[in-house]
Design a protein around this motif. Structure first.
Motif, mmCIF file in Angstrom:
data_model
loop_
_atom_site.group_PDB
_atom_site.id
_atom_site.type_symbol
_atom_site.label_atom_id
_atom_site.label_comp_id
_atom_site.label_asym_id
_atom_site.label_seq_id
_atom_site.Cartn_x
_atom_site.Cartn_y
_atom_site.Cartn_z
ATOM 1 N N ALA A 149 -7.016 -10.196 -4.414
ATOM 2 C CA ALA A 149 -6.521 -9.198 -3.457
ATOM 3 C C ALA A 149 -5.726 -9.873 -2.341
ATOM 4 O O ALA A 149 -4.669 -9.379 -1.928
ATOM 5 C CB ALA A 149 -7.689 -8.407 -2.875
ATOM 6 N N CYS A 150 -6.208 -11.013 -1.876
ATOM 7 C CA CYS A 150 -5.494 -11.755 -0.829
ATOM 8 C C CYS A 150 -4.162 -12.289 -1.353
ATOM 9 O O CYS A 150 -3.133 -12.227 -0.654
ATOM 10 C CB CYS A 150 -6.357 -12.912 -0.331
ATOM 11 N N GLN A 151 -4.171 -12.816 -2.575
ATOM 12 C CA GLN A 151 -2.938 -13.355 -3.161
ATOM 13 C C GLN A 151 -1.869 -12.284 -3.310
ATOM 14 O O GLN A 151 -0.703 -12.496 -2.956
ATOM 15 C CB GLN A 151 -3.239 -13.966 -4.530
ATOM 16 N N ILE A 152 -2.256 -11.127 -3.826
ATOM 17 C CA ILE A 152 -1.283 -10.047 -4.043
ATOM 18 C C ILE A 152 -0.818 -9.465 -2.709
ATOM 19 O O ILE A 152 0.365 -9.121 -2.552
ATOM 20 C CB ILE A 152 -1.889 -8.942 -4.933
ATOM 21 N N SER A 153 -1.711 -9.383 -1.737
ATOM 22 C CA SER A 153 -1.333 -8.869 -0.412
ATOM 23 C C SER A 153 -0.260 -9.731 0.215
ATOM 24 O O SER A 153 0.713 -9.221 0.791
ATOM 25 C CB SER A 153 -2.565 -8.824 0.507
ATOM 26 N N LEU A 154 -0.409 -11.045 0.105
ATOM 27 C CA LEU A 154 0.589 -11.956 0.676
ATOM 28 C C LEU A 154 1.939 -11.792 -0.019
ATOM 29 O O LEU A 154 2.997 -11.824 0.632
ATOM 30 C CB LEU A 154 0.101 -13.402 0.562
ATOM 31 N N ALA A 155 1.918 -11.585 -1.337
ATOM 32 C CA ALA A 155 3.168 -11.369 -2.076
ATOM 33 C C ALA A 155 3.876 -10.112 -1.594
ATOM 34 O O ALA A 155 5.110 -10.101 -1.443
ATOM 35 C CB ALA A 155 2.868 -11.268 -3.573
ATOM 36 N N LEU A 156 3.114 -9.059 -1.320
ATOM 37 C CA LEU A 156 3.716 -7.812 -0.828
ATOM 38 C C LEU A 156 4.277 -7.992 0.575
ATOM 39 O O LEU A 156 5.322 -7.413 0.920
ATOM 40 C CB LEU A 156 2.675 -6.692 -0.860
ATOM 41 N N VAL A 157 3.591 -8.792 1.401
ATOM 42 C CA VAL A 157 4.076 -9.065 2.756
ATOM 43 C C VAL A 157 5.404 -9.825 2.699
ATOM 44 O O VAL A 157 6.351 -9.512 3.444
ATOM 45 C CB VAL A 157 3.032 -9.873 3.553
ATOM 46 N N LEU A 158 5.507 -10.798 1.809
ATOM 47 C CA LEU A 158 6.742 -11.571 1.654
ATOM 48 C C LEU A 158 7.912 -10.691 1.216
ATOM 49 O O LEU A 158 9.074 -10.997 1.479
ATOM 50 C CB LEU A 158 6.539 -12.694 0.624
ATOM 51 N N ASN A 159 7.576 -9.576 0.563
ATOM 52 C CA ASN A 159 8.617 -8.701 0.019
ATOM 53 C C ASN A 159 8.897 -7.487 0.912
ATOM 54 O O ASN A 159 9.722 -6.648 0.579
ATOM 55 C CB ASN A 159 8.173 -8.220 -1.374
ATOM 56 N N ALA A 160 8.214 -7.408 2.049
ATOM 57 C CA ALA A 160 8.231 -6.187 2.861
ATOM 58 C C ALA A 160 9.618 -5.805 3.363
ATOM 59 O O ALA A 160 9.959 -4.618 3.445
ATOM 60 C CB ALA A 160 7.272 -6.352 4.035
ATOM 61 N N ASN A 161 10.452 -6.776 3.712
ATOM 62 C CA ASN A 161 11.753 -6.481 4.330
ATOM 63 C C ASN A 161 12.932 -6.541 3.357
ATOM 64 O O ASN A 161 14.092 -6.544 3.778
ATOM 65 C CB ASN A 161 11.998 -7.453 5.490
ATOM 66 N N SER A 162 12.640 -6.588 2.068
ATOM 67 C CA SER A 162 13.722 -6.658 1.080
ATOM 68 C C SER A 162 14.472 -5.324 1.004
ATOM 69 O O SER A 162 13.876 -4.254 1.098
ATOM 70 C CB SER A 162 13.146 -7.011 -0.302
ATOM 71 N N LYS A 163 15.789 -5.413 0.803
ATOM 72 C CA LYS A 163 16.642 -4.217 0.771
ATOM 73 C C LYS A 163 16.787 -3.693 -0.658
ATOM 74 O O LYS A 163 16.986 -4.454 -1.594
ATOM 75 C CB LYS A 163 18.016 -4.564 1.334
ATOM 76 N N LEU A 164 16.703 -2.360 -0.786
ATOM 77 C CA LEU A 164 16.827 -1.715 -2.097
ATOM 78 C C LEU A 164 18.296 -1.475 -2.443
ATOM 79 O O LEU A 164 19.072 -0.996 -1.627
ATOM 80 C CB LEU A 164 16.086 -0.374 -2.101
ATOM 81 N N CYS A 165 18.663 -1.799 -3.695
ATOM 82 C CA CYS A 165 20.005 -1.503 -4.189
ATOM 83 C C CYS A 165 19.963 -0.604 -5.423
ATOM 84 O O CYS A 165 20.983 -0.093 -5.863
ATOM 85 C CB CYS A 165 20.738 -2.796 -4.563
ATOM 86 N N ASN A 166 18.781 -0.431 -5.976
ATOM 87 C CA ASN A 166 18.615 0.325 -7.214
ATOM 88 C C ASN A 166 17.316 1.105 -7.084
ATOM 89 O O ASN A 166 16.361 0.633 -6.475
ATOM 90 C CB ASN A 166 18.559 -0.651 -8.401
ATOM 91 N N PHE A 167 17.283 2.309 -7.634
ATOM 92 C CA PHE A 167 16.088 3.150 -7.474
ATOM 93 C C PHE A 167 15.461 3.507 -8.820
ATOM 94 O O PHE A 167 14.698 4.462 -8.922
ATOM 95 C CB PHE A 167 16.446 4.427 -6.703
#
Length: 306
Positions: A149-167
């Motif tokens: 749970a800690c490992q996956i949470s950190l991965a989501l935090v690292l990805n939090a500010n990524s910009k979407l180009c495709n939906f």
């Protein structure tokens, strides 16, 4: 639909409008079988004191994890099979991804704990009760769910500010394929993903293989009785490990390497990944584990006491 919520389209479905009800009935039947099979064995382990041993406690935890894994995926699939549009909110997608990969990591750690339990039982039998105490088992169980749970949470935090180009997500649920919606893939996230794969998957796999090789060496020098006992308890774990490793390999091949499979092939492989493993786990342990099999026979055939 809330205009302030970002929605993603799940683009991995094939002929959902035409075969939606067929998909629904098949998957609903499989889900009921998965839940009944896993919960039945967990209930037997909780009910019978003879099964209150570390090995069976880890099996119960593994089967509960399978039930969680299935519940993360199946209910949303049911809705999508009967809907005109297969969509999911951005936040719900990442919540599903979080639970999906947390359950994966937990399975690796639980299989490692089970391998260690068998190693101590067969290779160090005189120290077994000292090493595998209730406290040790409890620590293993907590870590098996907390660390992933800690490992996956950190991965989501690292990805939090990524910009979407495709939906549109190339899949029928949210796994690694969701990262294809971003304009630029985070290098930090890619490196961390490799670290997570190595630390959780490969190291666990090597540890499990090491313990079973050690067990094989001890059995080779031991009596027939010890070999039989080792085979009865270790074979189910190995079968589950092989099944789960194949499932993980699929995820890496499809998502990480971006292999160019057709939409139909992707759908079939995705359905296989959520069908076989959680369905076979209770069957493997119910048939191959002697004590569990005995209690199952008593449950379903009350007139045949073993």
């Amino acid at each position: 639909m809330d205009v302030n919520v970002t929605y993603l389209t799940l683009g991995g479905f094939v002929e959902a409008k035409k075969f939606g009800y067929v998909y629904f009935m098949v998957m609903f039947t499989v889900y009921i079988l998965i839940m009944c099979g896993n919960i039945t064995i967990v209930s037997l382990i909780c009910k019978h004191e003879t099964l209150h041993e570390p090995m069976y406690i880890f099996i119960a935890a593994l089967l509960l994890n399978s039930a969680l894994y299935s519940t993360v995926i199946y209910p949303k699939l049911f809705i999508d099979f009967l809907s005109e549009k297969q969509i999911i909110s951005y936040s719900a997608c990442f919540f599903q991804l979080f639970l999906y990969y947390t359950s994966w990591g937990s399975e690796f750690f639980l299989l490692s704990a089970m391998a260690y339990d068998r190693y101590v039982s067969i290779c160090k039998p005189l120290q077994y009760l000292t090493i595998m105490r209730k406290t040790t088992v409890s620590v293993f169980l907590v870590l098996a769910w907390f660390l992933p749970a800690c490992q996956i949470s950190l991965a989501l935090v690292l990805n939090a500010n990524s910009k979407l180009c495709n939906f549109t997500v190339d899949g029928i649920f949210c796994n690694n394929s969701v990262y294809s919606v971003y304009c630029v893939r985070s290098r930090a996230l890619a490196v961390y993903g490799i670290f997570g794969l190595v630390s959780t998957g490969l190291l666990s796999l090597f540890f499990i293989l090491f313990t079973y090789i050690s067990i094989l060496l001890v059995c080779y020098r031991s009596s027939t009785e010890v070999r039989t006992k080792a085979a009865q308890t270790c074979l189910p774990h190995l079968l589950v490990l092989i099944s789960f490793t194949c499932l993980c390999s699929y995820d890496v091949i499809i998502a990480r390497l971006e292999t160019n499979f057709t939409k139909t092939v992707r759908l079939i492989m995705s359905l296989q990944s959520v069908l076989y493993h959680p369905l076979f786990n209770p069957i493997i342990y119910g048939v191959k584990m002697k004590e569990i099999s005995k209690h199952l026979k008593r449950l379903f055939c009350q007139h045949k006491l073993i």
